[in-house]
Design an enzyme around this catalytic site. Structure first.
Site, short mmCIF file in Angstrom:
data_model
loop_
_atom_site.label_atom_id
_atom_site.label_comp_id
_atom_site.label_asym_id
_atom_site.label_seq_id
_atom_site.Cartn_x
_atom_site.Cartn_y
_atom_site.Cartn_z
N HIS A 188 19.08 -14.20 23.91
CA HIS A 188 19.49 -14.57 25.27
C HIS A 188 20.99 -14.39 25.53
CE1 HIS A 188 21.11 -18.12 23.34
NE2 HIS A 188 21.62 -18.53 24.50
N CYS A 217 0.87 -1.18 0.00
CA CYS A 217 0.00 0.00 0.00
C CYS A 217 0.91 1.23 0.00
CB CYS A 217 -0.94 -0.01 1.20
SG CYS A 217 -0.09 -0.06 2.79
#
Length: 625
Positions: free
Chosen positions: A534, A26
Site C-alpha cells: 500500500h 519435481c
C-alpha cells in the site's frame, strides 16, 4: 553458495523452517507442505530471487516454480536449513472442503495428477529405452535377437507390465494410506493366477476375466477404495493389534471389491474411452487436436496435463500409439518456446531478453515452466500467442498424422520416441517439422499480438523474473512529477486523515483513482516497498524523496487487494507500474481510496502544483520542486 539468498527468501516467506511439514521437488518446482498457511507470504515469495511463480494447492501444499535448476536450489535448501522433514507431510491438517461440483472435480484432478506424477520417470525411462533399442537395431547394426537386446527390451516392457504395482504405491501415498498395501493390491492384479484368468470366484461370486498388466483405471479405482478402507479402520482398531490387523482387514475387503466391482468398472471405462478416442481420431481429429493444442499451456499451468496422462497411457497400451494428446502436447511445448523467443526478440530489457531466450529454448527441449511462469503469465500476450501457435502446430500434426509410439514427455530431447518401430524415419521427420511449425507459429502469433504494445516487455526485470534488484542505472531527475493514477487530483487538506491533511509528513497532492493501476511519479530508486503493497518510497538521483500512500487505513488489509509489481532497491522510471489494486474489493471493505503523493520534509513553498481536477496517469501535477 549460488542460491543462498533464494533459500533465505523462501524460508522467510513460508513462515520459517518450523512451519514446513514436508519438502520435495519435481523437475521444475519445489513442493512444500506447510503447517500453517496463514504464515505464507505469497506475494513476497514470488519476488524472491530465482522464484518464477508460486502455486497454492489443496491440502496446505505450495509449489514454488524454479525451473531446470530446481535440484541445485533444493540441495542448497537442505544444506543451509538442515531440514530433515516429516515422513510425507500427512500429519498436516487440511481445511474442510465443501462437496461442490467444482470441489469434487478439483479433488479428482489432484488425485490423478498426484498419483501419476511420481511414476512418470518409469514411463519416460521405458519409452526412451524402447526408442534407443529401435535406433540401435535398425541403424547401428545391433542384433535384434542378441541377449543384450532381450535384456534391455525386457526392462523396458517390465515398467509397463508391472505398472499397477507402482500406481498402487503412488496412489496409496497420495491418499495417506500405507503405500506397501497399495503396491500389494497391484501385485495381486498382475499375479499369474488372477491376471486374465477365467473361471475365478470369490465366496461364490464370479470374478470377471480381465487382463490387468499395463492397465491404469482399475488400479486408480482400487487404490482409492483401499485408502478409504485403511483410513476408516485405522483409528477403530486398538493400537495394540493395529500393526497386524489393519493390513489384514484392509486387504480382505479391498482385494475382492477391486476384482469383482472396481476393476471391471475401470476396465469398461478404459475400453469405452479408447473407443471414443478412436472415433475422435477418425472423424474429428483435426478439431480435437486444435482444441487440445490450444488448451495445452493452460493445462500445464493448472496441472490438468498430469491428470490426463492416464489417457495417454491407456491409449498407448490399447492402440500402440497416440496421435492426439502427445502430439498436441509436443506442439504446445514448442509454441510456448516460440512465444518466449518472441519476447526475447521484442524486448529491449537485458534481463527480459535473457529470460525469454533461455526459457524459450528450454520449452522447445521439453521443460515449459520457466517460459510459462517467467514470460507468458507475467505478460499474458505471449500466453495467447503460445495457445494460438499450439493450435496451429497441432493441426499440422494432425494433417501429417503424427504418432508417438511410446510414452515420454513431449519435447525435442524425447523426439526419438516418434521413430516407427519398423525403423521408418518419416514419422520422426514429421515430429521435427511439427516442433518447427509450432515454435514458428508461437513466435509469429506473439509478435503479431504484441504490435499494439511492444513496450510492455521493456519494463523492470523484477516484473519478469522476480529476481534481485537490477544494477544501478543513472536516471534523469525530471523537474515534473506526474499523476500516479487516472482519476481526480485534490488538495491534501481534503484528505480525511489528520496526518495527511495537516501535512505532518510533508506537502504534496492527493488522488482518487478510477482504475487499478498506480504508476511512479518520477524516476529514481525504490527506497521502500511495504509488504502490504500500500506504500512506496522513491528517491531521485538529485536526492528528492517522494512517498506514495494508497488509501487510508489500508495497512489493516495485510496486502489483500494489492499486487506490488516492484521490489525495494529497484531502479524505476517515471510512469512505470508500481502496483495493481483491486478497486472493487477495496471499496467493499469500506476503506477510503485517497492516494497521497507526499514530499517528506520538503518546503511546501517550493512546490508548484497544477490545478486540481480530472487527471490521467503520466500527466504533470507538480510542475517543479
Amino acid at each position: 553458495m549460488k542460491y543462498e539468498a533464494t533459500v533465505k527468501g523462501i524460508v522467510e516467506n513460508i513462515g520459517g523452517i518450523d512451519n514446513l511439514a514436508f519438502a520435495t521437488h519435481c523437475a521444475t518446482r519445489l513442493r512444500f507442505k506447510l503447517k500453517d498457511m496463514s504464515k505464507l507470504k505469497e506475494d513476497a515469495l514470488k519476488k524472491v530471487k530465482a522464484v518464477m511463480g508460486v502455486r497454492v494447492m489443496e491440502g496446505n501444499e505450495i509449489q514454488i516454480i524454479i525451473g531446470t535448476d530446481v535440484i541445485t536450489v533444493y540441495d542448497e535448501f537442505i544444506e543451509i536449513t538442515g531440514y530433515k522433514g516429516a515422513e510425507d507431510g500427512s500429519n498436516v491438517p487440511a481445511g474442510k472442503r465443501k462437496l461442490t461440483l467444482k470441489g469434487v472435480g478439483s479433488m479428482i484432478v489432484e488425485y490423478l495428477s498426484g498419483t501419476v506424477a511420481p511414476v512418470i520417470p518409469i514411463y519416460l525411462g521405458c519409452g526412451m529405452l524402447m526408442a534407443f533399442l529401435t535406433i540401435c537395431t535398425n541403424f547401428l547394426g545391433l542384433d535384434a535377437e542378441s541377449g543384450t537386446v532381450k535384456i534391455l527390451n525386457a526392462a523396458s516392457n517390465a515398467g509397463f507390465y508391472f505398472m499397477p504395482i507402482v500406481l498402487g504405491w503412488s496412489a496409496a501415498s497420495k491418499l495417506k494410506a500405507d503405500p506397501a498395501l497399495g503396491a500389494l493390491l497391484g501385485m495381486t492384479l498382475v499375479y499369474s493366477d488372477i491376471n486374465n484368468v477365467a473361471g475365478l470366484e470369490f465366496l461364490g461370486i464370479s470374478v470377471p476375466q480381465i487382463q490387468y498388466n499395463g492397465s491404469f483405471l482399475p488400479m486408480i479405482l482400487g487404490a482409492a477404495f483401499l485408502a478409504l478402507v485403511y483410513r476408516f479402520f485405522k483409528n477403530k482398531i486398538p493400537q495394540a493389534c493395529r500393526y497386524f490387523l489393519l493390513p489384514l482387514v484392509t486387504l480382505v475387503i479391498s482385494i475382492p471389491v477391486t476384482l469383482i466391482v472396481l476393476g471391471p468398472i475401470g476396465y469398461f471405462c478404459g475400453t469405452q474411452l479408447m473407443a471414443f478416442l478412436n472415433m475422435l481420431a477418425g472423424q474429428f481429429k483435426l478439431g480435437a487436436l486444435a482444441v487440445w493444442g490450444f488448451c495445452t499451456p493452460l493445462s500445464i499451468i493448472t496441472g490438468m496435463d498430469k491428470a490426463v496422462y492416464f489417457i495417454n497411457m491407456e491409449h498407448l497400451n490399447a492402440v500402440g500409439y497416440d496421435n492426439i494428446f502427445l502430439p498436441g502436447g509436443l506442439a504446445g511445448n514448442a509454441a510456448i518456446g516460440g512465444a518466449a523467443l518472441a519476447v526475447w526478440f521484442l524486448s529491449k530489457n537485458i534481463d527480459t531478453k535473457s529470460v525469454g531466450a533461455s526459457s524459450g529454448i528450454t520449452a522447445i527441449i521439453g521443460i515449459t515452466e520457466p517460459a510459462l511462469y517467467g514470460i507468458c503469465l507475467n505478460f499474458r500476450t505471449p500466453l495467447l500467442g503460445a495457445m494460438t501457435g499450439a493450435a496451429i502446430g497441432s493441426i499440422f500434426a494432425g494433417i501429417v498424422d503424427l504418432k508417438q509410439y511410446v510414452y515420454a514427455g513431449p519435447g525435442l530431447v524425447t523426439s526419438p520416441v516418434y521413430i516407427s518401430p519398423d525403423g521408418s524415419m518419416t514419422n520422426f521427420y514429421f515430429c521435427l517439422a511439427t516442433i518447427a511449425v509450432s515454435a514458428a507459429a508461437g513466435f509469429a502469433m506473439t509478435y503479431l499480438f504484441s504490435m499494439r504494445n511492444r513496450k510492455q516487455y521493456d519494463g523492470a526485470a523484477e516484473d519478469i523474473t522476480a529476481a534481485s534488484p537490477s544494477k544501478e542505472v543513472i536516471l534523469p531527475a525530471e523537474k515534473e512529477f506526474v499523476a500516479v493514477a487516472d482519476g481526480r487530483s485534490m488538495a491534501l487538506e481534503d484528505v480525511k486523515d489528520g496526518v495527511f491533511s495537516e501535512k505532518v509528513m510533508g506537502d504534496g497532492v492527493a488522488f482518487l483513482p478510477e482504475n487499478g493501476q498506480i504508476v511512479a511519479p518520477c524516476s529514481g530508486k525504490l527506497t521502500a516497498v511495504y509488504d502490504t503493497g500500500h506504500a512506496y518510497g522513491i528517491q531521485r538521483t538529485d536526492g528528492v524523496e517522494v512517498l506514495i500512500h494508497i488509501g487510508l487505513e489500508t495497512v489493516s488489509l495485510n496486502g489483500k487487494g494489492f499486487q506490488a509489481r516492484v521490489i525495494q532497491g529497484q531502479e524505476i522510471r517515471q510512469g512505470e507500474l508500481l502496483c495493481v489494486i483491486d478497486l472493487d474489493y477495496l471499496k467493499s471493505t469500506g476503506v477510503r481510496l485517497d492516494t497521497m503523493m507526499i514530499f517528506p520534509g520538503f518546503d511546501s513553498k517550493k512546490l508548484k502544483l497544477s490545478p486540481y481536477g480530472a487527471v490521467t496517469r503520466g500527466e504533470t501535477v507538480v510542475a517543479s520542486i
